[in-house]
Write an enzyme that holds these catalytic residues in place. Structure first.
Site, PDB file in Angstrom:
ATOM      1  N   CYS A  47      -6.735  -4.625  -0.188  1.00 45.60           N
ATOM      2  CA  CYS A  47      -6.733  -4.826  -1.640  1.00 45.60           C
ATOM      3  C   CYS A  47      -7.885  -4.090  -2.310  1.00 45.60           C
ATOM      4  O   CYS A  47      -7.870  -3.877  -3.533  1.00 45.60           O
ATOM      5  CB  CYS A  47      -6.806  -6.317  -1.972  1.00 45.60           C
ATOM      6  SG  CYS A  47      -5.349  -7.244  -1.445  1.00 45.60           S
ATOM      7  N   GLY A 284       2.915 -12.642   7.811  1.00 43.59           N
ATOM      8  CA  GLY A 284       2.478 -11.591   6.898  1.00 43.59           C
ATOM      9  C   GLY A 284       3.610 -10.872   6.196  1.00 43.59           C
ATOM     10  O   GLY A 284       4.705 -11.411   5.993  1.00 43.59           O
TER      11      GLY A 284
END
Length: 569
Positions: A47, A284
């Site tokens: 991120c 995930g």
């Protein structure tokens, strides 16, 4: 724990795989844990990659959450980077592993296997898609390539207006690149409803990002002075292209092994993240999970859910070895809680959107809009929060929220995210007791205000008109703003009676006609509704007032000619 030493193999690190590995060791000191990743880094903050490219994060080291040495020394977990698992033999419980550095191959046995293979960037089969100068951003090596290219570039085209696309638009602009953003949808930030995305669009345009919305890219062409991106209706020249179209589950290994996958390519798992093979779990971005609100199967590539899934899988694996280790954890589903910031504007959301409900054929919902300050107006620096709340008509259960603003946005969305998780209603929001001091909020927090407006609606103290039907129904449109505000710009055919004059001029209204009320942001219209309802009038409010109206106009949902040019908006 049983006497035999159990081996758990985890394929893929980052959020899901790494959190699973660490949790396994915290619960079991005696099992053997091996984490295998084909990349150079086993656990990194993907991120943060846009901000590394944009030089906000200066050092690559800051992006490394955990190194192989840390896993080995702190947790006694073996990590094999630059090793790729190429096949799974479910019958023999082995995986085939290739060392990408020297090409050697080996087989490894497992008692339990965890797939955390993540997602891969979508690269559509367009002409020229593999030309030099076209990049994706998923890994640290990707960021190095893009960062190096940006240093020698003056122009950039970003394809895709989602989270990564917006963050990269800001970061490339900060590097003094001329940025054009192309999005196939008619709006930026597709998870938002169009009228909420309109605020983001305005922010981008104010910061000189050229937008090409509703445009599908058709091909790429190499020229002497760079690349040409051809899209429906035009073309743009550029030095570099970033593909930020989205991601798709990297589930090829699972499919080759015969594991069940969903319609979107995500691996099917149960609530403990177990796949169709009882010895294999998946976590995930690669998995298909249940949407907490709609109960539909979705793939949601977010770090928060991936971390929780890793912890849950770890407990479930150890329970199969020894029931005494049961932690009774299960995955509740995803809400899609997410946040993005671009040029100082924060965009946050959780739960479902109105357009998602419409796609699902769900009609039992209501929406409201409000635009409160993030703290009290008398304390310097108050900034508006543009907020849309979606709730169930029958019982007021909160279904979703979207919020945009320069300050205080995430705090409100986080509160409502937890409310959704707990099955709360708008009546709970109305009664929520939240922190208050002048610099942080108000005695009636925006969360309370949203709950009050929605609760008033469900109690029939406030009837709501539908913005989409502004010109489709027979009604009188009454604007209760001041004469000066009205003269500065109003909706055509609106009648202006300022709220302060309404009691004296009430005879100008007919009780036989339905009246739709509008003001600046909704508060004065609500006061007028209460006054008129008690006098026997049929009245409704256009939620959020002219502020919301402008967002509908900017999104192209309402004819832009309906506002007079007397003084602008």
């Amino acid at each position: 724990m049983q006497q035999s030493r159990k081996r758990i193999l985890i394929i893929g690190g980052v959020a899901g795989g790494a959190s699973c590995a660490a949790r396994l060791r915290r619960l079991c000191e005696h099992c053997e844990i091996v984490l295998i990743d084909k990349g150079e880094h086993v656990s990194f903050a993907n991120c943060g990659l846009p901000y590394f490219v944009g030089d906000v994060i200066k050092e690559e080291q800051k992006l490394l959450v955990a190194t192989p040495d840390l896993f080995q020394n702190r947790f006694n977990i073996e990590v094999l980077v630059q090793h790729e698992v190429t096949a799974i033999d479910r019958q023999a419980k082995t995986v085939s592993v290739t060392n990408l550095q020297d090409g050697s191959e080996t087989e490894m046995h497992y008692d339990a296997l965890v797939l955390s293979t993540g997602a891969k960037a979508i690269r559509p089969p367009l002409e020229g898609i593999d030309l030099p100068g076209i990049y994706v951003l998923r890994t640290i090596p990707d960021s190095h390539k893009l960062k190096a290219a940006a240093k020698n570039a003056k122009r950039a085209v970003i394809i895709g207006g989602g989270f990564i696309g917006l963050e990269m638009a800001e970061n490339l602009a900060a590097l003094n690149l001329q940025v054009t953003l192309i999005e196939m949808a008619k709006q930026v930030m597709p998870p938002l409803d169009p009228e909420m995305a309109a605020y983001v669009k305005s922010c981008l345009e104010e910061n000189n990002i050229a937008l090409r919305l509703g445009c599908a890219v058709e091909s790429f062409q190499q020229m002497d002075n760079g690349l040409v991106v051809h899209y429906a209706g035009g073309q743009v020249e550029t030095d570099i292209v970033l593909l930020a179209i989205g991601v798709t589950p990297a589930s090829e290994l699972a499919q080759q092994a015969g594991l069940e996958v969903g319609a979107r390519g995500g691996i099917k798992v149960n609530k403990t993240m177990q796949t169709s093979d009882p010895s294999i779990w998946a976590v995930g971005d690669v998995v298909e999970v249940e949407d907490f609100v709609s109960k539909l199967k979705v793939t949601v590539p977010l770090a928060g859910p991936a971390n929780r899934q890793g912890r849950i899988a770890a407990g479930a694996i150890l329970e199969t070895f020894n029931p005494a280790l049961c932690r009774k954890l299960s995955f509740r589903g995803v809400q899609g809680t997410a946040v993005c910031q671009v040029f100082g504007l924060t965009i946050a959301l959780t739960g479902t959107s109105e357009k998602a409900l419409q796609r699902s054929g769900i009609t039992n919902y209501q929406t409201i809009y409000l635009h409160p300050g993030h703290h009290v107006s008398y304390y310097p620096g108050a900034q508006p929060i543009h907020l849309k709340l979606i709730y169930r008509r029958t019982d007021g259960r909160v279904l979703g929220v979207q919020a945009v603003g320069k300050a205080g946005v995430t705090r409100r969305v986080d509160v409502i995210a937890m409310a959704i998780q707990m099955g709360a209603t708008v009546f709970d929001l109305e009664e929520s007791e939240l922190c208050y001091a002048p610099q942080f909020g108000g005695a009636k927090d925006p969360v309370n205000m949203a709950g009050m407006i929605a609760a008033n609606n469900l109690r029939h103290d406030l009837e709501l008109a539908d913005w989409h039907q502004l010109h489709d129904t027979s009604h009188v449109l009454l604007d209760v703003r001041s004469e000066g505000e009205f003269a500065g710009g109003h909706i055509d055919n609106a009648v202006n009676i300022p709220l302060e004059q309404l009691r004296k001029r009430i005879d100008e209204l007919s009780s036989e006609e339905e009246i739709w009320l509008v003001c600046g942001v909704g508060q004065r219209a609500y006061y007028a509704v209460r006054l008129l309802m008690q006098r026997g009038f049929k009245v409704k409010v256009l939620s959020g007032g002219m502020q919301t109206y402008r967002s509908f106009v900017n999104a192209g949902l309402i004819d832009s000619q309906t506002i007079t040019p007397a003084g602008g908006q």
